[in-house]
Write a protein that holds these residues in place. Structure first.
Motif, short mmCIF file in Angstrom:
data_model
loop_
_atom_site.label_atom_id
_atom_site.label_comp_id
_atom_site.label_asym_id
_atom_site.label_seq_id
_atom_site.Cartn_x
_atom_site.Cartn_y
_atom_site.Cartn_z
N THR A 1 -11.88 17.08 -33.25
CA THR A 1 -12.96 16.83 -32.31
C THR A 1 -14.29 17.13 -33.00
O THR A 1 -14.33 17.89 -33.97
CB THR A 1 -12.84 17.70 -31.04
N ALA A 2 -15.35 16.54 -32.50
CA ALA A 2 -16.68 16.74 -33.08
C ALA A 2 -17.63 17.23 -31.99
O ALA A 2 -17.62 16.69 -30.87
CB ALA A 2 -17.20 15.44 -33.68
N ASP A 3 -18.42 18.23 -32.34
CA ASP A 3 -19.48 18.70 -31.44
C ASP A 3 -20.76 17.99 -31.86
O ASP A 3 -21.40 18.35 -32.85
CB ASP A 3 -19.62 20.22 -31.56
N ARG A 4 -21.12 16.97 -31.10
CA ARG A 4 -22.27 16.15 -31.50
C ARG A 4 -23.60 16.88 -31.32
O ARG A 4 -24.61 16.46 -31.87
CB ARG A 4 -22.23 14.83 -30.75
N GLU A 5 -23.58 17.97 -30.59
CA GLU A 5 -24.79 18.80 -30.48
C GLU A 5 -25.09 19.48 -31.82
O GLU A 5 -26.24 19.74 -32.14
CB GLU A 5 -24.59 19.89 -29.42
N LEU A 6 -24.03 19.78 -32.58
CA LEU A 6 -24.19 20.45 -33.88
C LEU A 6 -24.40 19.47 -35.02
O LEU A 6 -24.98 19.80 -36.05
CB LEU A 6 -22.96 21.31 -34.19
N CYS A 7 -23.91 18.25 -34.90
CA CYS A 7 -23.96 17.27 -35.99
C CYS A 7 -25.40 16.92 -36.34
O CYS A 7 -26.21 16.65 -35.45
CB CYS A 7 -23.20 16.01 -35.57
N VAL A 8 -25.68 16.93 -37.66
CA VAL A 8 -27.02 16.53 -38.13
C VAL A 8 -26.99 15.18 -38.85
O VAL A 8 -27.96 14.78 -39.47
CB VAL A 8 -27.64 17.61 -39.04
#
Ligand code: SF4
Length: 61
Positions: free
Chosen positions: A4-11
């Motif tokens: 899963t990916a936390d898109r809030e953290l993704c830069v």
């Protein structure tokens, strides 16, 4: 394996997409999208999670 990916953290660095382009895609909005949440080939996905600069990817074995 499940990823899963936390898109809030993704830069949007794109490192994960380079390692596993079948699984990750950085979209026009500049954040990652997971294309396969249960990937066929887990090794590059583990590498991507380790190399993500913001630890945005989570892997459950
Ligand atoms: S490596 Fe991390 S920060 Fe870079 S695009 Fe992938 S999830 Fe986002």
């Amino acid at each position: 394996m499940r990823v899963t990916a936390d898109r809030e953290l993704c830069v949007g660095s794109g490192a994960c997409e380079m390692l596993a382009p079948d699984v990750f895609e950085v979209d026009d909005d500049g954040t990652v999208h997971v294309l396969q949440d249960e990937p066929d080939d887990p090794d590059p996905v583990r590498q991507a999670a380790q190399q993500c600069p913001t630890r945005a990817l989570s892997v459950e074995e």
